[in-house]
Design a protein around this motif. Structure first.
Motif, PDB file in Angstrom:
ATOM      1  N   LEU A   1      44.239  55.994  24.457  1.00 18.02           N
ATOM      2  CA  LEU A   1      45.122  55.320  25.698  1.00 18.02           C
ATOM      3  C   LEU A   1      45.704  54.469  25.172  1.00 18.02           C
ATOM      4  N   LEU A   2      45.074  54.218  24.336  1.00 18.86           N
ATOM      5  CA  LEU A   2      46.200  52.499  23.530  1.00 18.86           C
ATOM      6  C   LEU A   2      47.661  52.779  22.953  1.00 18.86           C
ATOM      7  N   LEU A   3      47.479  53.844  21.811  1.00 16.77           N
ATOM      8  CA  LEU A   3      48.983  54.388  21.775  1.00 16.77           C
ATOM      9  C   LEU A   3      49.901  54.878  22.917  1.00 16.77           C
TER      10      LEU A   3
ATOM     11  N   PHE B   1      34.216  58.056  24.026  1.00 11.47           N
ATOM     12  CA  PHE B   1      35.150  58.546  24.324  1.00 11.47           C
ATOM     13  C   PHE B   1      35.146  60.190  23.544  1.00 11.47           C
ATOM     14  N   ILE B   2      35.074  60.895  23.897  1.00 13.11           N
ATOM     15  CA  ILE B   2      35.620  62.072  23.052  1.00 13.11           C
ATOM     16  C   ILE B   2      36.514  61.576  22.172  1.00 13.11           C
TER      17      ILE B   2
ATOM     18  N   GLY C   1      29.575  64.229  29.392  1.00 14.26           N
ATOM     19  CA  GLY C   1      29.560  63.033  29.270  1.00 14.26           C
ATOM     20  C   GLY C   1      30.807  61.856  28.903  1.00 14.26           C
ATOM     21  N   THR C   2      31.288  61.980  28.640  1.00 20.58           N
ATOM     22  CA  THR C   2      32.607  61.120  27.725  1.00 20.58           C
ATOM     23  C   THR C   2      33.873  61.070  28.534  1.00 20.58           C
ATOM     24  N   PHE C   3      34.624  60.305  27.738  1.00 17.91           N
ATOM     25  CA  PHE C   3      36.220  60.671  29.473  1.00 17.91           C
ATOM     26  C   PHE C   3      37.108  60.669  28.357  1.00 17.91           C
TER      27      PHE C   3
END
Ligand code: APR
Ligand code: MG
Length: 227
Positions: A195-197, A187-188, A78-80
């Motif tokens: 993602l931001l990095l 998020f996992i 259930g996490t991204f």
């Protein structure tokens, strides 16, 4: 494993530890960050590798400027997260990553596999006895959309992976919808920070924009009418 990698281009000893921008210098990002070779000292730890796949995308919709197509996926828990997974004992990290991506999202770009040139970082999580490698891979927009179409045909579709998603990278006029809202998903591990990095490393977002989007995402409390 030492010396040149398969492509013969980058000696693994020279894979750099990335510079973390100030806005992401948080414990979850910096703890256990080390070079690929240093992490190899933790011989009894399991290794995993994941990749952020992205493509340049120009233009805009009614909601904002696209900036790029960036792929994440919805996981079985259930996490991204990012496609990838556990490396088998003795398996080359990049081979394992390409294998996991084929299983999870039908990664089929045999002419464009993930390579060591896409390597970004290694983080050791002592509590889980895990070494986590992260890669950032640029593909063309056509390759990206073909990967999206392939995902439902992947072996693990509906089992480990419940579909790829494109990350909305704009912030809408209400200062919350779009990327700030997306960042409030679960998020996992450190996938949100990764993602931001990746957005920073690829110059898709500036450090100031990342700062801003983190701030806006934390303003969720201002009310659901913000959607
Ligand atoms: N940041 C940090 N840790 C991560 C990230 C991330 N972005 N993505 C995954 N992890 C961690 C997960 O918590 C997991 O412990 O890395 C480990 C392996 O990654 P997965 O992608 O979950 O591994 P995969 O090989 O695809 O799946 C293995 O794990 O829980 C089991 O039964 C499940 O079959 C599945 C198996
Ligand atoms: Mg996985």
């Amino acid at each position: 494993m030492s010396g040149a990698n398969k492509t013969g281009v980058i000696p693994l000893e020279e894979l750099p530890v990335p510079q973390i921008p100030k806005c992401l210098q948080m414990r979850t990002v910096t703890t256990g960050l080390m070079s690929y070779v240093e992490a190899k000292n933790f011989k009894e730890y399991r290794e995993a590798a994941h990749a952020c796949i992205w493509a340049p995308q120009e233009g805009r919709s009614n909601f904002g400027e696209f900036r790029a197509a960036v792929m994440m996926h919805l996981r079985f828990d259930g996490t991204f997260g990012f496609p990838g997974g556990l490396i088998k004992p003795g398996e080359d990290v990049v081979d394992g990553l390409n294998r996991e991506m084929a299983e999870e999202i039908g990664w089929s770009l045999t002419d464009h596999p993930v390579t060591w040139t896409d390597y970004y970082s290694t983080q050791v999580e002592h509590s889980k006895k895990m070494i986590l490698h992260f890669f950032i891979t640029r593909v063309t927009f056509d390759q990206f959309t073909s990967l999206e179409r392939n995902c439902p045909l992947a072996l693990e579709y509906g089992i480990e992976v419940f579909g790829t998603v494109r990350v909305p990278l704009y912030t809408m006029r209400n200062m919350y919808s779009g990327l700030p809202a997306f960042l409030n998903n679960k998020f996992i591990g450190t996938a949100k920070q990764q993602l931001l990095l990746a957005m920073y490393h690829t110059n898709i977002l500036t450090e100031a924009e990342i700062n801003d989007v983190i701030y806006k995402s934390q303003n969720l409390k201002l009310g659901p009418s913000r959607f």
